[in-house]
Design a protein around this motif. Structure first.
Motif, PDB file in Angstrom:
ATOM      1  N   THR A 271       0.863  -1.184   0.000  1.00  0.00           N
ATOM      2  CA  THR A 271       0.000   0.000   0.000  1.00  0.00           C
ATOM      3  C   THR A 271       0.899   1.233   0.000  1.00  0.00           C
ATOM      4  OG1 THR A 271      -0.139  -0.052   2.422  1.00  0.00           O
ATOM      5  CG2 THR A 271      -1.900  -1.134   1.200  1.00  0.00           C
ATOM      6  N   ASN A 274       1.253   8.093  -1.181  1.00  0.00           N
ATOM      7  CA  ASN A 274       1.196   9.195  -2.141  1.00  0.00           C
ATOM      8  C   ASN A 274       1.110   8.705  -3.586  1.00  0.00           C
ATOM      9  OD1 ASN A 274       1.460  11.358  -0.190  1.00  0.00           O
ATOM     10  ND2 ASN A 274       3.549  10.619   0.112  1.00  0.00           N
ATOM     11  N   LYS A 275       0.376   9.453  -4.406  1.00  0.00           N
ATOM     12  CA  LYS A 275       0.092   9.015  -5.775  1.00  0.00           C
ATOM     13  C   LYS A 275       1.340   8.972  -6.658  1.00  0.00           C
ATOM     14  CE  LYS A 275      -3.926   9.884  -7.585  1.00  0.00           C
ATOM     15  NZ  LYS A 275      -5.098  10.553  -8.212  1.00  0.00           N
ATOM     16  N   TYR A 278       3.074   5.861  -6.013  1.00  0.00           N
ATOM     17  CA  TYR A 278       2.290   4.741  -6.547  1.00  0.00           C
ATOM     18  C   TYR A 278       2.639   4.521  -8.015  1.00  0.00           C
ATOM     19  CZ  TYR A 278      -1.741   2.553  -8.826  1.00  0.00           C
ATOM     20  OH  TYR A 278      -2.545   1.762  -9.616  1.00  0.00           O
ATOM     21  N   TYR A 279       2.628   5.608  -8.789  1.00  0.00           N
ATOM     22  CA  TYR A 279       2.926   5.471 -10.214  1.00  0.00           C
ATOM     23  C   TYR A 279       4.380   5.069 -10.461  1.00  0.00           C
ATOM     24  CZ  TYR A 279      -1.659   7.106 -11.640  1.00  0.00           C
ATOM     25  OH  TYR A 279      -3.011   7.194 -11.852  1.00  0.00           O
ATOM     26  N   TYR A 294      -2.998   2.130  -4.114  1.00  0.00           N
ATOM     27  CA  TYR A 294      -2.845   3.537  -3.730  1.00  0.00           C
ATOM     28  C   TYR A 294      -3.840   3.883  -2.624  1.00  0.00           C
ATOM     29  CZ  TYR A 294      -3.503   8.594  -3.927  1.00  0.00           C
ATOM     30  OH  TYR A 294      -3.642   9.913  -3.596  1.00  0.00           O
ATOM     31  N   GLY A 296      -3.610   7.158  -0.551  1.00  0.00           N
ATOM     32  CA  GLY A 296      -3.919   8.587  -0.499  1.00  0.00           C
ATOM     33  C   GLY A 296      -4.157   9.098   0.908  1.00  0.00           C
TER      34      GLY A 296
END
Length: 408
Positions: A271, A274-275, A278-279, A294, A296
């Motif tokens: 998990t 922050n986005k 994640y990318y 993700y 958030g």
């Protein structure tokens, strides 16, 4: 300012809160407004004009038999000590204050609650209505959960009635408000009151507001859960293979509710707070055999459900999968991790250690004395033991580190 109204209103406020009103008084104590103790802040004995205006209003009220004035000794007609409400002339007092008597308001509220009871069947709503009716009748008190203002009182009952009428249907908050309160924004005005009723009479346990409404099918928005990995699941009767989406995909909260996991192939479930990170992780997630979710921030009810389904499937199938969370090296990041462990007991932190902090300390951000104090408090809490070393290093360096720093 209408001084007559202000004076009588304050006396009536005291009366309606007194045992004289509820009928519990053993001693018939007078209802008093003590001017000498500042209970009427608009009385300024240093300002002659202001003082005389108050005296004029008081003398009028006394002449009408609504109050009795007590002057300071040896200052008759010059300085007021106290004012007493004449309980023999309450009708005149309410007229002067231009307000409805509390007894009449409570009677109207009880009648509306009786009508409400005739229209509902749910045990929790019936229990709530009985509680409020008894409170009004026995204690002569305003309802504990419903607003005093008539419009908001009515809106709250309409919303509670709407919850029963909609049944198991899932509906967006604004659509619910338009359908049952005749205005798309009115539900927001009583949402907190409705939540308090549900928490104590429906759930009878601690629950967050958003989760409570999601559990009964009133959704603030259709949330999207972003993830990347080799997941096979059935949604609305169709089998789907998400492994084809090598750069990630998403399911909305409605789909997550219906989702039945068929299989998941990975060695790690991670998990990410922050986005941007994640990318970054999903670029080579497939080659590493990772499944990335993700978050958030603190998880929402829908994300919690998604994680619970993943975790339950892994455990049921006895798969050899490790669970990690990658968050900021700061107070928020640590707290999110601890919250996640309520779902995933074996969860381990990823890139939230001393080595990472030291490596990227040039990108660290200084924190305040108050922040330092709150950080030190975590050292005394066993649930944060996995972060004791990095917290000590943070205190030594005087910095915290956001995830994005690693991408810089």
């Amino acid at each position: 300012m209408d001084l007559r109204k202000a004076i009588v209103s304050r006396l009536l406020d005291k009366y309606e809160k007194s045992k004289r009103f509820s009928g519990d008084a053993k001693i018939e104590k007078r209802i008093t407004l003590n001017f000498s103790k500042g209970e009427f802040p608009f009385y300024d004995i240093e300002n002659v004009e202001s003082k005389e205006n108050v005296h004029f209003a008081l003398k009028e009220l006394e002449k009408e038999g609504i109050i009795k004035i007590k002057w300071v000794k040896f200052e008759e007609g010059n300085i007021v000590e106290k004012v007493f409400l004449n309980l023999e002339n309450l009708e005149k007092a309410y007229d002067a204050a231009r307000r409805e008597p509390k007894g009449a308001v409570l009677k109207k509220m009880a009648e509306k609650l009786f009508s409400f009871k005739q229209e509902i069947k749910s045990e929790w709503l019936l229990g709530f209505a009985d509680f409020e009716i008894e409170r009004i009748r026995e204690k002569k008190s305003y309802p504990a959960y419903l607003p005093k203002e008539e419009e908001l009182f009515d809106l709250t009952l309409m919303a509670l009635r709407g919850i029963e009428q909609k049944g198991d249907e899932e509906i967006l908050e604004r659509v619910f408000s338009k359908r049952y309160l005749k205005d798309s924004k009115k539900f927001e005005r009583v949402k907190g009151k409705v939540f308090a009723v549900m928490k104590d009479f429906l759930f009878k346990e601690y629950v967050e507001e958003d989760e409570a409404f999601e559990r009964i099918g009133i959704l603030k928005t259709i949330e999207e859960i972003l993830f990347c990995g080799a997941l096979k699941a059935k949604v609305a009767g169709s089998a789907l293979d998400f492994s084809a989406f090598v750069y990630g995909t998403s399911l909305n909260s409605l789909s997550v509710r219906e989702m039945e996991i068929l299989d998941i192939s990975c060695s790690r479930i991670i998990t990410v707070e922050n986005k941007a990170n994640y990318y970054e992780l999903i670029k080579d997630a497939n080659s590493k055999g990772d499944f990335i979710v993700y978050l958030g921030g603190f998880y929402s009810p829908s994300k919690r459900l998604f994680l619970e389904k993943l975790y339950s499937f892994i455990k049921a199938k006895n798969k050899n999968v490790k669970f990690y969370h990658w968050g900021d090296i700061d107070l928020g990041g640590f707290k999110i991790f601890v919250k996640l462990k309520e779902i995933i007991k074996e969860l381990k932190p990823l890139y939230m250690d001393v080595e990472t902090l030291e490596k990227y300390k040039a990108f660290g951000e200084p924190f305040s004395k108050d922040y330092e104090k709150r950080l030190r408090e975590l050292l005394g809490k066993p649930e944060y033991s996995e972060f004791y070393e990095v917290i000590q290093e943070m205190l030594k360096l005087g910095i915290r580190l956001e995830q994005e720093a690693i991408l810089a």
